[in-house]
Scaffold this motif. Structure first.
Motif, mmCIF file in Angstrom:
data_model
loop_
_atom_site.group_PDB
_atom_site.id
_atom_site.type_symbol
_atom_site.label_atom_id
_atom_site.label_comp_id
_atom_site.label_asym_id
_atom_site.label_seq_id
_atom_site.Cartn_x
_atom_site.Cartn_y
_atom_site.Cartn_z
ATOM 1 N N GLU A 70 -4.549 3.667 -3.455
ATOM 2 C CA GLU A 70 -3.630 2.533 -3.545
ATOM 3 C C GLU A 70 -3.309 1.966 -2.164
ATOM 4 N N ARG A 71 -3.212 0.645 -2.105
ATOM 5 C CA ARG A 71 -2.973 -0.064 -0.843
ATOM 6 C C ARG A 71 -1.765 -0.993 -0.954
ATOM 7 N N ASP A 72 -1.246 -1.384 0.225
ATOM 8 C CA ASP A 72 -0.116 -2.309 0.249
ATOM 9 C C ASP A 72 -0.616 -3.746 0.164
ATOM 10 N N ALA A 73 0.287 -4.699 0.286
ATOM 11 C CA ALA A 73 -0.056 -6.114 0.147
ATOM 12 C C ALA A 73 -1.049 -6.587 1.211
ATOM 13 N N ASP A 74 -1.097 -5.884 2.340
ATOM 14 C CA ASP A 74 -2.002 -6.258 3.424
ATOM 15 C C ASP A 74 -3.353 -5.547 3.346
ATOM 16 N N ASN A 76 -3.750 -2.220 3.409
ATOM 17 C CA ASN A 76 -3.728 -0.922 4.084
ATOM 18 C C ASN A 76 -3.388 0.182 3.094
ATOM 19 N N LEU A 77 -4.018 1.332 3.264
ATOM 20 C CA LEU A 77 -3.712 2.463 2.399
ATOM 21 C C LEU A 77 -2.243 2.836 2.517
ATOM 22 N N LEU A 78 -1.623 3.137 1.378
ATOM 23 C CA LEU A 78 -0.241 3.592 1.395
ATOM 24 C C LEU A 78 -0.175 4.966 2.059
ATOM 25 N N GLN A 82 2.783 8.959 -0.746
ATOM 26 C CA GLN A 82 2.907 8.034 -1.879
ATOM 27 C C GLN A 82 1.654 8.037 -2.750
ATOM 28 N N ARG A 83 0.519 8.384 -2.163
ATOM 29 C CA ARG A 83 -0.739 8.384 -2.913
ATOM 30 C C ARG A 83 -1.046 9.721 -3.564
#
Length: 205
Positions: A70-74, A76-78, A82-83
């Motif tokens: 999972e990645r953020d809006a940009d 980048n990996l969280l 969190q993953r």
């Protein structure tokens, strides 16, 4: 006698024992593979990464994947925390994530017992003495892992790795196996958040 074990007997035992364990645990491994496939939200059930093996030859280590991609809006990996899934936490806490490395043992990339294979980027940072850890095949567990793992310094880990290289024997390997089983049962020295090392090696620590 020690040289014969190190060069010939150890490899034969590693292959035989790994094959037996893989056959016995195949139902569990298949179940965990399916479980992680869904828990990781399409990220796959296996984690492959290049590591240096015997004589620093690069191979791809195989482990169960305990985190999503999972990645953020940009894009980048969280953060790892969190993953890391609930299933992943269980797989890690029971050391089940290490079991696919038995395939590496069958292939000859690894041994059951030996210095843990670290990151490729560390290779230029080792001293000549520390680099001796690559004189033997890396292991799923090892002498350093039985004597502190992340609770000791890098310098001490490497000292213990080289000690194992010089004292590799059936007796030593049996000791490591027994200590490892005890640690797995008590879930001791488990690295959180899917990281192989809590602190990166920089050549000085």
């Amino acid at each position: 006698m020690r040289t014969m074990y190190k060069n010939w007997v150890k490899r034969a035992l590693d292959f035989t024992l790994s094959l037996i364990v893989l056959v016995i645990l195949s139902p569990l491994l298949m179940a965990v593979t399916v479980w992680l496939h869904f828990a990781n939200k399409g990220a796959g059930a296996f984690f492959l990464q290049e590591r240096p093996g015997k004589d620093a030859k690069i191979f791809k280590i195989i482990k169960f994947k305990t985190m999503t991609d999972e990645r953020d809006a940009d894009g980048n990996l969280l953060p790892d925390a969190q993953r890391l899934t609930k299933v992943g936490k269980f797989v890690r806490s029971t050391s089940i994530d290490e079991l696919p490395q038995l395939i590496n043992v069958l292939k000859g990339d690894m041994a059951l017992i030996g210095p843990r294979p670290l990151l490729v980027k560390y290779l230029p940072l080792y001293s000549a003495e520390q680099a001796r850890r690559h004189e033997v095949r890396p292991g799923i567990t090892g002498w350093a892992q039985c004597h502190g793992r992340n609770a000791i310094s890098w310098a001490e880990k490497f000292r213990l790795d080289v000690w194992y290289v010089d004292h590799c024997s059936l007796i030593t390997d049996v000791q490591v196996i027994l200590i490892t089983i005890k640690k797995v049962i008590h879930r001791a020295d488990i690295t959180p958040a899917g990281n192989e090392e809590l602190q990166e090696f920089n050549g000085n620590n």
